[in-house]
Design an enzyme around this catalytic site. Structure first.
Site, PDB file in Angstrom:
ATOM      1  N   GLY A  28      36.730 -24.424  -3.573  1.00 30.29           N
ATOM      2  CA  GLY A  28      36.102 -23.628  -4.627  1.00 30.29           C
ATOM      3  C   GLY A  28      37.076 -22.732  -5.373  1.00 30.29           C
ATOM      4  O   GLY A  28      38.238 -22.563  -4.971  1.00 30.29           O
ATOM      5  N   ASN A  29      36.601 -22.187  -6.456  1.00 29.55           N
ATOM      6  CA  ASN A  29      37.411 -21.250  -7.229  1.00 29.55           C
ATOM      7  C   ASN A  29      36.513 -20.439  -8.159  1.00 29.55           C
ATOM      8  O   ASN A  29      35.430 -20.877  -8.530  1.00 29.55           O
ATOM      9  CB  ASN A  29      38.525 -21.957  -8.011  1.00 29.55           C
ATOM     10  N   THR A  44      45.555 -21.146  -5.834  1.00 26.90           N
ATOM     11  CA  THR A  44      45.439 -22.434  -5.158  1.00 26.90           C
ATOM     12  C   THR A  44      45.533 -22.256  -3.638  1.00 26.90           C
ATOM     13  O   THR A  44      46.192 -21.322  -3.153  1.00 26.90           O
ATOM     14  CB  THR A  44      46.547 -23.388  -5.693  1.00 26.90           C
ATOM     15  N   SER A  73      44.265 -25.420  -8.883  1.00 29.46           N
ATOM     16  CA  SER A  73      44.507 -26.648  -9.655  1.00 29.46           C
ATOM     17  C   SER A  73      43.251 -27.054 -10.418  1.00 29.46           C
ATOM     18  O   SER A  73      43.310 -27.887 -11.309  1.00 29.46           O
ATOM     19  CB  SER A  73      44.936 -27.771  -8.716  1.00 29.46           C
ATOM     20  N   GLU A  74      42.100 -26.468 -10.058  1.00 26.15           N
ATOM     21  CA  GLU A  74      40.853 -26.797 -10.764  1.00 26.15           C
ATOM     22  C   GLU A  74      40.580 -25.826 -11.913  1.00 26.15           C
ATOM     23  O   GLU A  74      39.481 -25.823 -12.471  1.00 26.15           O
ATOM     24  CB  GLU A  74      39.681 -26.826  -9.780  1.00 26.15           C
ATOM     25  N   HIS A  95      31.197 -25.725  -3.295  1.00 22.26           N
ATOM     26  CA  HIS A  95      30.615 -26.943  -2.724  1.00 22.26           C
ATOM     27  C   HIS A  95      29.430 -26.546  -1.835  1.00 22.26           C
ATOM     28  O   HIS A  95      29.442 -26.814  -0.631  1.00 22.26           O
ATOM     29  CB  HIS A  95      31.668 -27.700  -1.903  1.00 22.26           C
TER      30      HIS A  95
HETATM   31 ZN   LIG Z   1      35.987 -28.435  -5.951  1.00 21.55          ZN
END
Ligand SMILES: [Zn+2]
Length: 278
Positions: A28-29, A44, A73-74, A95
């Site tokens: 997640g982020n 990250t 990275s997302e 998630h």
């Molecule tokens: Zn993800």
């Protein structure tokens, strides 16, 4: 929002996401757009349960680093949402197990089963699968972002966004709670959809109250299929659950994809009784 408040809220939300099992490990982020256009983002490979303010990455609106932390990275997913939605100032990606179960099963959260969800979140479509951190994922999301405040990403997870960090988090939480209720209702024999006239009233209320705008009246939205409301957006995306690949082959036969067949059966069942086929 001032930077000190944004930093404090971002850390609080990271911890809540971890405590509520919306993420594990370094999943997640979270990001927030400051008034000057800079982005604060989670870095990250960092567990959200152990996030501290010193770990926050700062980037410009194109994702270029402005401090010595490397953003997730997302981040591209977040930047796409900021690009498509000038009203959005914060994004939460996670998630969460029940919402992600829908994404893994290839299902949108688009059945009108809860009045307050129609009022405050709207339906949550399913974006086609794309490799995380690549253009595949952002391009699959792009047509949906304008019309929805949360998305599922096939075989991946969920993302929700809003005018500030708390609204983004609340929407993520509503998504997960709705998915959980839908799964439980199915165990009890299936949920009953709200009737079309009730949905129409709720959509009118949410627009009058300013909870959601007309941009949320998208034809990809499962709620609208049985109402008299039409979608005013010119660039409506194709419904994710009903592809345009069916074709007449000249022999009088019609070929349907599996999704289209499921949709047709779903419609037939819904007409037979006021339930749904989740
Ligand atoms: Zn993800």
């Amino acid at each position: 929002m001032d930077e000190a408040t944004a930093r404090r809220d971002l850390i609080r939300i990271c911890h809540l996401m971890y405590e509520r099992s919306y993420v594990v490990s370094s999943d997640g982020n979270v990001s927030v757009r400051l008034d000057d256009g800079r982005i604060l983002a989670t870095p990250t490979m960092t567990c959200k349960g152990r996030m501290t303010e010193e770990l926050i990455a700062v980037t410009d609106i194109d994702g270029r680093a402005l401090n010595d932390q490397r953003a997730s990275s997302e981040l591209a997913m977040h930047l796409l949402i900021y690009e498509e939605r000038p009203d959005v100032m914060a994004v939460c990606h996670a998630h969460p197990p029940h919402g992600t179960a829908f994404a893994v099963a290839g299902l949108a959260i688009d059945q009108p089963i809860l009045s307050e969800v129609i009022l405050t979140l709207g339906c949550v479509p399913l974006a086609a699968y794309g490799t995380p951190s690549t253009d595949e994922l952002t391009e699959a999301m792009r047509p949906l972002v304008k019309h929805h405040n949360a998305l599922l990403m096939a075989n991946h997870g969920a993302v929700a966004y809003g005018s500030d960090l708390w609204q983004a988090f609340d929407r993520l939480e509503t998504l997960e709670h709705t998915a959980r209720i839908a799964i439980l209702a199915r165990i009890l024999g299936g949920s009953k959809n709200l009737p079309a006239d009730a949905i129409e009233k709720l959509i009118n209320v949410r627009e009058a109250a300013g909870y959601l705008g007309e941009n949320a009246r998208c034809q990809a939205c499962g709620y609208l299929h049985e109402t008299q409301l039409s979608c005013p957006t010119g660039d409506r995306p194709a419904p994710t659950s009903y592809s345009s690949s069916s074709s007449r082959n000249g022999s009088g036969k019609i070929s349907l994809t599996r999704e289209e067949l499921v949709e047709l059966l779903a419609q037939a069942l819904t007409q037979g009784r006021p339930g749904n086929v989740w």
